[in-house]
Scaffold this active site. Structure first.
Site, short mmCIF file in Angstrom:
data_model
loop_
_atom_site.label_atom_id
_atom_site.label_comp_id
_atom_site.label_asym_id
_atom_site.label_seq_id
_atom_site.Cartn_x
_atom_site.Cartn_y
_atom_site.Cartn_z
N ASN A 7 0.86 -1.18 0.00
CA ASN A 7 0.00 0.00 0.00
C ASN A 7 0.90 1.23 0.00
O ASN A 7 1.45 1.61 1.03
CB ASN A 7 -0.89 -0.05 1.26
CG ASN A 7 -1.81 1.14 1.37
OD1 ASN A 7 -1.74 2.07 0.56
ND2 ASN A 7 -2.65 1.14 2.37
N ARG A 90 -2.77 -2.10 -3.19
CA ARG A 90 -3.96 -1.29 -2.95
C ARG A 90 -3.86 -0.08 -3.89
O ARG A 90 -2.85 0.63 -3.90
CB ARG A 90 -3.98 -0.80 -1.50
CG ARG A 90 -5.13 0.13 -1.27
CD ARG A 90 -4.89 0.97 -0.06
NE ARG A 90 -6.03 1.83 0.19
CZ ARG A 90 -5.93 3.02 0.74
NH1 ARG A 90 -4.77 3.50 1.09
NH2 ARG A 90 -7.01 3.74 0.94
N HIS A 179 -12.70 3.31 0.86
CA HIS A 179 -12.71 2.27 1.91
C HIS A 179 -13.49 1.04 1.45
O HIS A 179 -13.98 0.26 2.28
CB HIS A 179 -13.38 2.76 3.22
CG HIS A 179 -12.63 3.81 3.97
ND1 HIS A 179 -13.28 4.83 4.63
CD2 HIS A 179 -11.31 3.99 4.19
CE1 HIS A 179 -12.38 5.61 5.22
NE2 HIS A 179 -11.18 5.12 4.96
N ARG A 240 -10.73 16.06 8.43
CA ARG A 240 -11.57 16.41 7.28
C ARG A 240 -12.96 16.81 7.75
O ARG A 240 -13.53 16.19 8.64
CB ARG A 240 -11.71 15.24 6.31
CG ARG A 240 -10.44 14.85 5.61
CD ARG A 240 -10.75 13.82 4.52
NE ARG A 240 -9.55 13.16 4.08
CZ ARG A 240 -9.38 11.83 4.08
NH1 ARG A 240 -10.36 11.02 4.47
NH2 ARG A 240 -8.26 11.31 3.65
N GLU A 385 -8.16 -5.19 5.57
CA GLU A 385 -8.06 -4.88 4.14
C GLU A 385 -6.95 -5.68 3.47
O GLU A 385 -7.08 -6.10 2.32
CB GLU A 385 -7.84 -3.37 3.96
CG GLU A 385 -9.08 -2.58 4.36
CD GLU A 385 -8.81 -1.11 4.63
OE1 GLU A 385 -8.97 -0.32 3.71
OE2 GLU A 385 -8.43 -0.76 5.76
#
Ligand code: ADP
Length: 407
Positions: A7, A90, A179, A240, A385
């Protein structure tokens, strides 16, 4: 079969080497500060932890260091690179083209490059990682697993924004969602834990970590999700903003003389709970501790954070015309009994949900935390993941699926 999962972020690489015969992680780690003085590799082999401090100029050097560590006599877990059977990457943005994982070919790389305008911070390092791995491990099959792919099942009523249609045609402005690998894994595990077919369940997956998103998974397919064109939309996150009135953007630009880059930076890096706590905390642990200790600023930030989650759960119960299960995952979702309790007991009683507070008092466990008579089940499902990426990689390589069969 051994699969290396990679990743690549803009200045970091997360990795995990998995033995797929028993689906265990042989080694994992994180290389940080690539291209920045003070690069650091943290590597774990079982319970043994190692740290290498050495400047790493770019992703290729970084991957080289990771591979050398994996074959190192002391820190390593394999004799040489021939033991790596496949690599799963990823990739953040697959655009509208990739609705599932895909074997990487030159054509796939070109398509990921073509989507880079949609994810300018994420896709370029993903591509650098893919290209560097191809050079360092020539002939080893590679697979791309996209964060957006699971949400490609959304209907146009969920993914189109009510702005002039030409902007969708011209710039592909629409909801993509992110996600996806996590929402897909958590929904599938929820069905296994409930011992019911995924195809019969309406599940709301609540992925709340530093980044946060929520998805409505109806009969195994994502029908809506809170992140949108970018990961900025939806829930309140560490830094965020999540949903705001879009008119705030030009208003602030005019009032404060901000460039598009500056306002984007404010909404992504200085907002969320960090903004709400006047720049003090972006980590939910600190806000939770503050809220419990009675700090009014932390209490307000936590109230707003949990309220937004509850509103989305209500919206997605409506979107699916019902809900059977709500599953919490990721850093906050897995580890915070306080957050889960507040969301469920303050807002979800009308759905016939009752929380088993004893079961809820648990960190990173995989279990049902609602009472036996709760009409909707509430669960904690730790996400994984890397395992999804490794499973997809194994399946694609073993079945020798090529890009054409998947498109
Ligand atoms: P990322 O989005 O970076 O992958 P993670 O899923 O790893 O994030 O979640 C990290 C966040 O989880 C931390 O910023 C912290 O706020 C939160 N977190 C971790 N443990 C706890 C805890 N015990 N209670 C509340 N929040 C926690």
């Amino acid at each position: 079969m051994k699969v290396l999962v990679i990743n690549c972020g803009s200045s970091s690489i997360k990795y995990q080497l998995l033995e797929m015969d028993n689906e265990t992680a042989l080694a994992k780690g994180l290389l940080e500060r690539i291209g920045i003085p003070g690069s650091r590799l943290k590597h774990k082999k079982g319970a043994d932890k190692y740290e290498i401090n050495r400047d790493v100029a770019n992703h290729k050097e970084g991957l080289n260091l990771i591979i050398s560590t994996l074959i190192d006599e002391k820190m390593g877990v394999i004799r040489d690179t021939s033991e790596i059977d496949a690599v799963g990457h990823r990739v953040v943005h697959g655009g509208e083209l990739f609705a599932s994982s895909v074997r990487i070919t030159d054509r796939v790389i070109k398509e990921i490059e073509a989507n880079a305008f949609l994810a300018p911070l994420h896709n370029p390092p993903n591509i650098q990682g893919i290209k560097a791995t191809m050079e360092l491990l020539p002939g080893v099959p590679q697979v791309a697993v996209f964060d957006t792919a699971f949400h490609q099942s959304m209907d146009s009523k969920a993914y189109l924004y009510a702005i002039p249609y030409e902007y969708y045609e011209k710039y592909k402005i629409r909801r993509y969602g992110f996600h996806g690998t996590s929402h897909r894994y958590v929904a599938a595990r929820t069905a296994v834990i409930l011992k019911k077919p995924l195809e019969e369940l309406k599940i709301i997956t609540v992925h709340i970590g530093n980044g946060a998103s929520i998805a409505a998974v109806k009969h195994g397919k994502s029908i809506d999700t809170s992140m949108g064109f970018t990961p900025l939309e939806g829930l309140i996150m560490g830094t965020r903003s999540g949903d705001i009135d879009p008119a705030i953007v030009p208003f602030l630009q005019e009032q404060e003389g901000l460039s598009p880059k500056e306002i984007t930076e404010i909404l992504n890096k200085k907002s969320g709970v960090l903004g709400l706590t006047r720049g003090q905390y972006s980590d939910m642990r600190e806000i939770e501790d503050g809220a419990i200790a009675g700090d009014p600023i932390c209490k307000l930030a936590h109230d707003i954070y949990e309220y937004r989650i509850a509103k989305y759960i209500g919206a997605y119960a409506a979107a699916m015309n019902g809900v059977d299960a709500i599953s919490f995952t990721a850093g906050v979702g897995e580890n915070s009994p306080y957050l889960r309790k507040n969301v469920v007991t303050k807002y979800l009683g009308y759905l016939g949900i009752t929380l088993d507070e004893k079961e809820n008092d648990c960190k990173a466990c995989e279990k049902i935390i609602s009472t036996h008579d709760s009409t909707v089940k509430v669960l904690i499902v730790p996400t994984n993941e890397e395992l999804v990426i490794a499973r997809d990689t194994k399946e694609i390589v073993e079945k020798n699926l090529n890009e054409l069969k998947l498109w």
